[in-house]
Design a protein around this motif. Structure first.
Motif, PDB file in Angstrom:
ATOM      1  N   PRO A  60       0.847  -1.194   0.000  1.00  0.00           N
ATOM      2  CA  PRO A  60       0.000   0.000   0.000  1.00  0.00           C
ATOM      3  C   PRO A  60       0.884   1.245   0.000  1.00  0.00           C
ATOM      4  N   GLY A  61       0.548   2.215  -0.839  1.00  0.00           N
ATOM      5  CA  GLY A  61       1.336   3.435  -0.903  1.00  0.00           C
ATOM      6  C   GLY A  61       2.391   3.412  -1.992  1.00  0.00           C
ATOM      7  N   ALA A  62       2.569   2.261  -2.655  1.00  0.00           N
ATOM      8  CA  ALA A  62       3.567   2.177  -3.727  1.00  0.00           C
ATOM      9  C   ALA A  62       3.144   3.012  -4.941  1.00  0.00           C
ATOM     10  N   GLY A  63       1.855   3.300  -5.015  1.00  0.00           N
ATOM     11  CA  GLY A  63       1.361   4.124  -6.117  1.00  0.00           C
ATOM     12  C   GLY A  63       0.596   3.340  -7.171  1.00  0.00           C
ATOM     13  N   LYS A  64       0.034   2.212  -6.777  1.00  0.00           N
ATOM     14  CA  LYS A  64      -0.690   1.368  -7.741  1.00  0.00           C
ATOM     15  C   LYS A  64      -1.875   2.111  -8.370  1.00  0.00           C
ATOM     16  N   SER A  65      -2.688   2.735  -7.520  1.00  0.00           N
ATOM     17  CA  SER A  65      -3.876   3.425  -8.041  1.00  0.00           C
ATOM     18  C   SER A  65      -3.473   4.569  -8.956  1.00  0.00           C
ATOM     19  N   THR A  66      -2.495   5.326  -8.526  1.00  0.00           N
ATOM     20  CA  THR A  66      -2.043   6.467  -9.323  1.00  0.00           C
ATOM     21  C   THR A  66      -1.520   5.975 -10.677  1.00  0.00           C
ATOM     22  N   LEU A  67      -0.775   4.864 -10.642  1.00  0.00           N
ATOM     23  CA  LEU A  67      -0.222   4.322 -11.881  1.00  0.00           C
ATOM     24  C   LEU A  67      -1.328   3.806 -12.806  1.00  0.00           C
ATOM     25  N   ASP A 101     -11.661   6.530   2.354  1.00  0.00           N
ATOM     26  CA  ASP A 101     -12.446   7.362   1.444  1.00  0.00           C
ATOM     27  C   ASP A 101     -11.535   8.098   0.471  1.00  0.00           C
ATOM     28  N   LYS A 102     -10.343   7.535   0.243  1.00  0.00           N
ATOM     29  CA  LYS A 102      -9.421   8.274  -0.627  1.00  0.00           C
ATOM     30  C   LYS A 102      -9.960   8.313  -2.057  1.00  0.00           C
ATOM     31  N   THR A 103      -9.752   9.392  -2.689  1.00  0.00           N
ATOM     32  CA  THR A 103     -10.240   9.538  -4.054  1.00  0.00           C
ATOM     33  C   THR A 103      -9.286   8.781  -4.963  1.00  0.00           C
ATOM     34  N   ASN A 197       8.243   2.803  -9.120  1.00  0.00           N
ATOM     35  CA  ASN A 197       7.476   4.048  -9.184  1.00  0.00           C
ATOM     36  C   ASN A 197       8.090   5.127  -8.287  1.00  0.00           C
ATOM     37  N   LYS A 198       7.625   6.327  -8.472  1.00  0.00           N
ATOM     38  CA  LYS A 198       8.054   7.516  -7.727  1.00  0.00           C
ATOM     39  C   LYS A 198       9.503   7.890  -8.043  1.00  0.00           C
ATOM     40  N   ALA A 199       9.922   7.562  -9.262  1.00  0.00           N
ATOM     41  CA  ALA A 199      11.251   7.996  -9.689  1.00  0.00           C
ATOM     42  C   ALA A 199      11.137   9.442 -10.165  1.00  0.00           C
ATOM     43  N   ASP A 200      10.978  10.333  -9.197  1.00  0.00           N
ATOM     44  CA  ASP A 200      10.931  11.759  -9.532  1.00  0.00           C
ATOM     45  C   ASP A 200      11.698  12.513  -8.454  1.00  0.00           C
ATOM     46  N   GLY A 201      11.889  13.785  -8.661  1.00  0.00           N
ATOM     47  CA  GLY A 201      12.653  14.586  -7.692  1.00  0.00           C
ATOM     48  C   GLY A 201      14.044  14.001  -7.504  1.00  0.00           C
TER      49      GLY A 201
HETATM   50  P1  GDP Z   1      -1.462   2.552  -3.651  1.00  0.00           P
HETATM   51  O1  GDP Z   1      -1.833   2.380  -2.209  1.00  0.00           O
HETATM   52  O2  GDP Z   1      -0.359   1.622  -4.043  1.00  0.00           O
HETATM   53  O3  GDP Z   1      -2.638   2.477  -4.576  1.00  0.00           O
HETATM   54  O4  GDP Z   1      -0.833   4.023  -3.772  1.00  0.00           O
HETATM   55  P2  GDP Z   1      -1.488   5.380  -4.297  1.00  0.00           P
HETATM   56  O5  GDP Z   1      -1.648   5.369  -5.765  1.00  0.00           O
HETATM   57  O6  GDP Z   1      -2.705   5.678  -3.480  1.00  0.00           O
HETATM   58  O7  GDP Z   1      -0.338   6.406  -3.946  1.00  0.00           O
HETATM   59  C1  GDP Z   1       0.101   6.633  -2.612  1.00  0.00           C
HETATM   60  C2  GDP Z   1       0.691   8.037  -2.519  1.00  0.00           C
HETATM   61  O8  GDP Z   1       1.852   8.125  -3.335  1.00  0.00           O
HETATM   62  C3  GDP Z   1      -0.258   9.113  -3.004  1.00  0.00           C
HETATM   63  O9  GDP Z   1      -0.151  10.221  -2.145  1.00  0.00           O
HETATM   64  C4  GDP Z   1       0.251   9.447  -4.390  1.00  0.00           C
HETATM   65  O10 GDP Z   1      -0.009  10.785  -4.758  1.00  0.00           O
HETATM   66  C5  GDP Z   1       1.736   9.213  -4.247  1.00  0.00           C
HETATM   67  N1  GDP Z   1       2.363   8.835  -5.528  1.00  0.00           N
HETATM   68  C6  GDP Z   1       1.907   7.931  -6.416  1.00  0.00           C
HETATM   69  N2  GDP Z   1       2.719   7.867  -7.496  1.00  0.00           N
HETATM   70  C7  GDP Z   1       3.713   8.759  -7.272  1.00  0.00           C
HETATM   71  C8  GDP Z   1       4.879   9.157  -8.029  1.00  0.00           C
HETATM   72  O11 GDP Z   1       5.151   8.689  -9.137  1.00  0.00           O
HETATM   73  N3  GDP Z   1       5.686  10.082  -7.455  1.00  0.00           N
HETATM   74  C9  GDP Z   1       5.421  10.618  -6.230  1.00  0.00           C
HETATM   75  N4  GDP Z   1       6.278  11.525  -5.762  1.00  0.00           N
HETATM   76  N5  GDP Z   1       4.349  10.287  -5.513  1.00  0.00           N
HETATM   77  C10 GDP Z   1       3.493   9.376  -6.022  1.00  0.00           C
END
Ligand code: GDP
Length: 323
Positions: A60-67, A101-103, A197-201
């Motif tokens: 959780p938090g790896a960014g799956k949903s965002t990806l 309730d996260k969007t 993921n999160k290879a930024d900054g």
């Molecule tokens: P999930 O629990 O794996 O589905 O993770 P989320 O997609 O909810 O992302 C968790 C947090 O990481 C959120 O606050 C996102 O905005 C952030 N996040 C997701 N992808 C990236 C990314 O590529 N870079 C950065 N810096 N943050 C990200």
């Protein structure tokens, strides 16, 4: 038209509310609803679109949903219709408020060619592969050709997700260093593609180093190195490459027959587990069998009969004696 054939018709014509309703029915364990689901499948017949099913896993938090949000929008721009199903393979129960309730997936959810299994509190499919398969089949009937099965929750089992999909995408955190070395072996073994993921900054260099060391360890452990992509879902860098790799993986698996082999093995597993579940249900829900089972369990506990003998006798109650 019957209720089932009307719902089946609505699902096949792409009605997303009907699809959501059908998936809810498929999740139900109530016999009347199960029957309705069987009828829906009978009405749908073979009208499903061929699909590519991608399991997306990672902590959780790896960014799956965002990806998935970004990846899904790109796939739609390239002509796909995208469905996203959340599963919690760590639990056999559906529900729970794991997603809070996260969007989620705001861009994708605004797309007419996307279906996201909504309702964060009740929309999580339980861990059974068979149920997820039914939800997938319903999405296919509705014309979705790219289906993401996203794992949610903690303590999730990637190995189980692998039994539900054509391809497992493992999402890791770039720059988290020891995340990979502390990871269970099984997780890496089932991954067909890995995304850092999160290879930024300031994490870009660390991400490249992580990817290189993972490729090296794959080449030792597996011989072949699966695609390992460094990306940022937030900045939308590397996502196009990931979509290209996913598409190539799907096309190659279809062409060399491995996709069909994998699905065929999965169908066998679903059958086995459906049979096991059915037996379990028989012995817990049919009063006479439930009583006989409890009595047998007591005898086993007392040591008056061996476990295997008691099980054999109990099973014999289901099978008419041979003459
Ligand atoms: P999930 O629990 O794996 O589905 O993770 P989320 O997609 O909810 O992302 C968790 C947090 O990481 C959120 O606050 C996102 O905005 C952030 N996040 C997701 N992808 C990236 C990314 O590529 N870079 C950065 N810096 N943050 C990200």
């Amino acid at each position: 038209m019957t209720v089932a054939s009307e719902l089946a018709h609505a699902v096949c014509s792409g009605d997303r509310r009907a699809l959501a309703k059908a998936i809810t029915l498929a999740e139900s364990t109530r016999p009347s609803e199960r029957e309705l689901v069987e009828q829906i499948f009978a009405s749908i017949g073979q009208r499903a679109a061929p699909s590519f099913r991608v399991g997306v896993t990672g902590v959780p938090g790896a960014g799956k949903s965002t990806l998935i949000d970004v990846l899904g929008c790109r796939a739609i721009a390239a002509g796909s219709r995208v469905a996203v199903l959340a599963v919690d393979p760590s639990s056999r129960q559906s529900g729970g408020s794991i997603l809070g309730d996260k969007t989620r997936m705001t861009r994708l959810s605004a797309e007419p060619n996307a279906f996201i299994r909504p309702s964060p509190t009740s929309g999580v499919l339980g861990g059974t592969a068979g149920r997820t398969q039914e939800a997938i089949s319903l999405c296919e009937a509705a014309g979705y050709d790219l289906i993401f099965v996203e794992t949610v929750g903690v303590g999730q089992s990637e190995e189980r997700v692998a039994t539900m999909v054509d391809c497992v995408l493992l999402v890791l955190l770039a720059g988290a260093g020891d995340e990979v070395s502390s990871m269970k072996r099984g997780v890496l073994e089932v991954a067909d593609l890995v995304a850092f993921n999160k290879a930024d900054g300031d994490r870009v260099a660390a991400a490249d180093a992580d990817a290189a060391s993972l490729r090296a360890s794959f080449s030792i452990s597996r011989g072949a190195v699966p695609p390992v992509i460094v990306l940022s879902a937030l900045a939308d860098t590397g996502v196009a490459q990931l979509l290209g790799d996913l598409t190539r993986f799907g096309a190659a698996a279809r062409a060399d027959g491995s996709l069909e082999l994998r699905r065929s093995a999965q169908r066998r597993e679903w059958f086995d587990s459906a049979l096991e579940e059915g037996l379990h249900e028989l012995f817990t829900q049919r009063p006479d069998l439930a009583l006989a089972r409890a009595a047998a369990a007591d005898s086993v506990a007392k040591g008056s009969v061996s476990a295997s003998e008691a099980a054999r006798r109990l099973l014999a109650q289901l099978v008419p004696a041979r003459s």
